[in-house]
Scaffold this motif. Structure first.
Motif, PDB file in Angstrom:
ATOM      1  N   SER A  72       0.840  -1.201   0.000  1.00 24.99           N
ATOM      2  CA  SER A  72       0.000   0.000   0.000  1.00 24.99           C
ATOM      3  C   SER A  72       0.870   1.244   0.000  1.00 24.99           C
ATOM      4  N   VAL A  73       0.759   2.021  -1.067  1.00 24.42           N
ATOM      5  CA  VAL A  73       1.493   3.290  -1.129  1.00 24.42           C
ATOM      6  C   VAL A  73       1.021   4.246  -0.034  1.00 24.42           C
ATOM      7  N   PRO A  74      -0.304   4.474   0.139  1.00 30.23           N
ATOM      8  CA  PRO A  74      -0.740   5.392   1.203  1.00 30.23           C
ATOM      9  C   PRO A  74      -0.276   4.947   2.588  1.00 30.23           C
ATOM     10  N   ASP A  75      -0.329   3.649   2.866  1.00 33.75           N
ATOM     11  CA  ASP A  75       0.087   3.168   4.176  1.00 33.75           C
ATOM     12  C   ASP A  75       1.591   3.348   4.384  1.00 33.75           C
ATOM     13  N   SER A  76       2.367   3.232   3.298  1.00 35.11           N
ATOM     14  CA  SER A  76       3.817   3.414   3.427  1.00 35.11           C
ATOM     15  C   SER A  76       4.159   4.857   3.794  1.00 35.11           C
ATOM     16  N   LEU A  77       3.304   5.789   3.406  1.00 39.21           N
ATOM     17  CA  LEU A  77       3.509   7.191   3.775  1.00 39.21           C
ATOM     18  C   LEU A  77       3.133   7.440   5.236  1.00 39.21           C
ATOM     19  N   LYS A  78       2.160   6.677   5.740  1.00 42.43           N
ATOM     20  CA  LYS A  78       1.735   6.819   7.134  1.00 42.43           C
ATOM     21  C   LYS A  78       2.630   6.017   8.080  1.00 42.43           C
ATOM     22  N   ASN A  79       3.040   4.835   7.617  1.00 38.60           N
ATOM     23  CA  ASN A  79       3.820   3.923   8.463  1.00 38.60           C
ATOM     24  C   ASN A  79       5.066   3.433   7.721  1.00 38.60           C
ATOM     25  N   PRO A  80       6.000   4.328   7.430  1.00 38.35           N
ATOM     26  CA  PRO A  80       7.169   3.935   6.629  1.00 38.35           C
ATOM     27  C   PRO A  80       8.037   2.865   7.292  1.00 38.35           C
ATOM     28  N   MET A  81       8.132   2.859   8.625  1.00 37.33           N
ATOM     29  CA  MET A  81       8.933   1.845   9.305  1.00 37.33           C
ATOM     30  C   MET A  81       8.348   0.451   9.094  1.00 37.33           C
ATOM     31  N   ARG A  82       7.033   0.342   9.203  1.00 40.68           N
ATOM     32  CA  ARG A  82       6.370  -0.939   8.974  1.00 40.68           C
ATOM     33  C   ARG A  82       6.622  -1.417   7.548  1.00 40.68           C
ATOM     34  N   ASP A  83       6.469  -0.511   6.599  1.00 40.89           N
ATOM     35  CA  ASP A  83       6.675  -0.857   5.202  1.00 40.89           C
ATOM     36  C   ASP A  83       8.124  -1.292   4.958  1.00 40.89           C
ATOM     37  N   TYR A  84       9.063  -0.570   5.558  1.00 41.38           N
ATOM     38  CA  TYR A  84      10.491  -0.900   5.422  1.00 41.38           C
ATOM     39  C   TYR A  84      10.773  -2.298   5.958  1.00 41.38           C
ATOM     40  N   TYR A 167      -4.614  -7.670 -10.633  1.00 45.21           N
ATOM     41  CA  TYR A 167      -6.002  -7.717 -10.169  1.00 45.21           C
ATOM     42  C   TYR A 167      -6.507  -9.141 -10.342  1.00 45.21           C
ATOM     43  N   GLY A 168      -7.669  -9.418  -9.781  1.00 43.50           N
ATOM     44  CA  GLY A 168      -8.264 -10.739  -9.929  1.00 43.50           C
ATOM     45  C   GLY A 168      -9.122 -11.104  -8.739  1.00 43.50           C
ATOM     46  N   VAL A 169      -9.784 -12.242  -8.837  1.00 45.45           N
ATOM     47  CA  VAL A 169     -10.672 -12.734  -7.791  1.00 45.45           C
ATOM     48  C   VAL A 169      -9.913 -12.850  -6.474  1.00 45.45           C
ATOM     49  N   GLY A 170     -10.511 -12.295  -5.422  1.00 45.59           N
ATOM     50  CA  GLY A 170      -9.916 -12.367  -4.091  1.00 45.59           C
ATOM     51  C   GLY A 170      -9.248 -11.087  -3.633  1.00 45.59           C
ATOM     52  N   LEU A 171      -9.030 -10.146  -4.536  1.00 42.36           N
ATOM     53  CA  LEU A 171      -8.358  -8.895  -4.174  1.00 42.36           C
ATOM     54  C   LEU A 171      -9.328  -7.979  -3.433  1.00 42.36           C
ATOM     55  N   GLN A 172      -8.968  -7.601  -2.219  1.00 37.89           N
ATOM     56  CA  GLN A 172      -9.849  -6.761  -1.403  1.00 37.89           C
ATOM     57  C   GLN A 172      -9.204  -5.413  -1.085  1.00 37.89           C
ATOM     58  N   LYS A 173      -8.596  -4.806  -2.081  1.00 40.24           N
ATOM     59  CA  LYS A 173      -8.046  -3.459  -1.961  1.00 40.24           C
ATOM     60  C   LYS A 173      -7.752  -2.959  -3.368  1.00 40.24           C
ATOM     61  N   GLN A 174      -7.299  -1.716  -3.459  1.00 40.87           N
ATOM     62  CA  GLN A 174      -6.910  -1.092  -4.723  1.00 40.87           C
ATOM     63  C   GLN A 174      -8.113  -0.757  -5.597  1.00 40.87           C
ATOM     64  N   LEU A 175      -7.867  -0.419  -6.844  1.00 42.10           N
ATOM     65  CA  LEU A 175      -8.847   0.269  -7.670  1.00 42.10           C
ATOM     66  C   LEU A 175     -10.218  -0.394  -7.728  1.00 42.10           C
TER      67      LEU A 175
END
Length: 297
Positions: A72-84, A167-175
């Protein structure tokens, strides 16, 4: 071939596991999710202190596919340490365990086209200068460098995939998930951007096929390979295709404002992947129709 999939409970991991299992490979799995029904060939990873030694100490594999990490790009901006930690540190930990216990195991890391940022020209080739727009993109680039490090200094067989928009069946985020959530309300809604932004979409089944081809054909010399379909689709066209499957008119508009960290236009040069024998089997209309049926079945 004996394979272990790290991050087997995630959207991509589940689909990759299913694909390789149906192809007759011996598949082992590892994730942080507690699943008492899935004890066969499954390693539970401690989310608070990930340790992959157990995964590689007691079993020998031909290939490790790392599908784990934050996405998640937005989450990486909020929680960069977690993303790292999830996208960079864990890759180092996995490769350290491979290096210690079974250095002949090949390693494929699922990276991201986010390392490119806004490419200067399209289609973007693997040799293009990376310019990430978010912590997520930077950390995915660092993971590639870690793969290069373990290849250069310890001779591990590594490969990094720069995956475009899956994308595909089962994806529960993004566009498409977000579009469905907004459409369910029945109220008019606004989307980021102008609609002229573009992505190179690839169905998760085709991604799994691409991974298999890479496993069979890559030199594993810290290779970097684009994984997409080499087709540029505007966001407004993608939205329009998806909403064709909904009953009635759905009212929406574009704000004209970009979201921080989001690139403008993407189209992959997939010459390298095509040289391995890749071609798409799921077109976008078919893939989105399957996704719609999954949402409402």
């Amino acid at each position: 071939m004996k394979i272990v999939i790290i991050g087997s409970k995630g959207f991509i991991g589940r689909n990759v596991e299913k694909y390789f299992d149906e192809k007759g490979y011996e598949v082992w799995k590892a994730d942080v999710v507690v699943d008492y029904a899935d004890t066969d060939r499954y390693f539970l990873i401690d989310a608070s202190n990930s340790d992959y030694n157990t995964v590689f100490h007691y079993q020998q594999y031909d290939l490790c596919i790392n599908c784990s990490g934050a996405a998640s790009v937005p989450d990486s901006l909020k929680n960069p340490m977690r993303d790292y930690y999830l996208n960079s540190v864990n890759v180092f930990k996995i490769l350290s365990a491979i290096n210690q216990f079974q250095p002949n195991c090949k390693f494929i890391n699922l990276g991201s086209a986010a390392v490119y940022g806004n490419p200067k020209q399209l289609p973007v080739e693997e040799i293009a200068q990376p310019k990430p727009l978010s912590p997520y993109g930077f950390h995915k680039l660092q993971a590639e460098q870690i793969c290069q490090e373990f290849y250069s200094f310890f001779k591990l067989k590594t490969c990094s995939l720069r995956i475009f928009s899956v994308y595909g069946v089962g994806l529960q985020k993004q566009l498409f998930w977000d579009l469905n959530q907004k459409a369910k309300s029945g109220d008019p809604f606004t989307l980021y951007g102008t609609g002229n932004e573009s992505r190179d979409f690839i169905h998760v089944y085709d991604l799994a096929r691409a991974i298999e081809l890479v496993a069979q054909s890559s030199s594993f010399n810290a290779d970097i390979i684009n994984v997409g379909n080499g087709e540029e689709v505007s966001i407004k066209d993608a939205v329009s295709i998806f909403f064709e499957f909904f009953a009635g008119d759905i009212e929406y508009n574009f704000s004209g404002e970009s979201r921080e960290g989001d690139p403008l236009n993407w189209k992959a040069d997939i010459s390298k992947l095509k040289s391995f024998g890749y071609s798409s089997t799921v077109n976008m209309k078919q893939g989105l129709q399957e996704y719609y049926k999954w949402l409402y079945e």
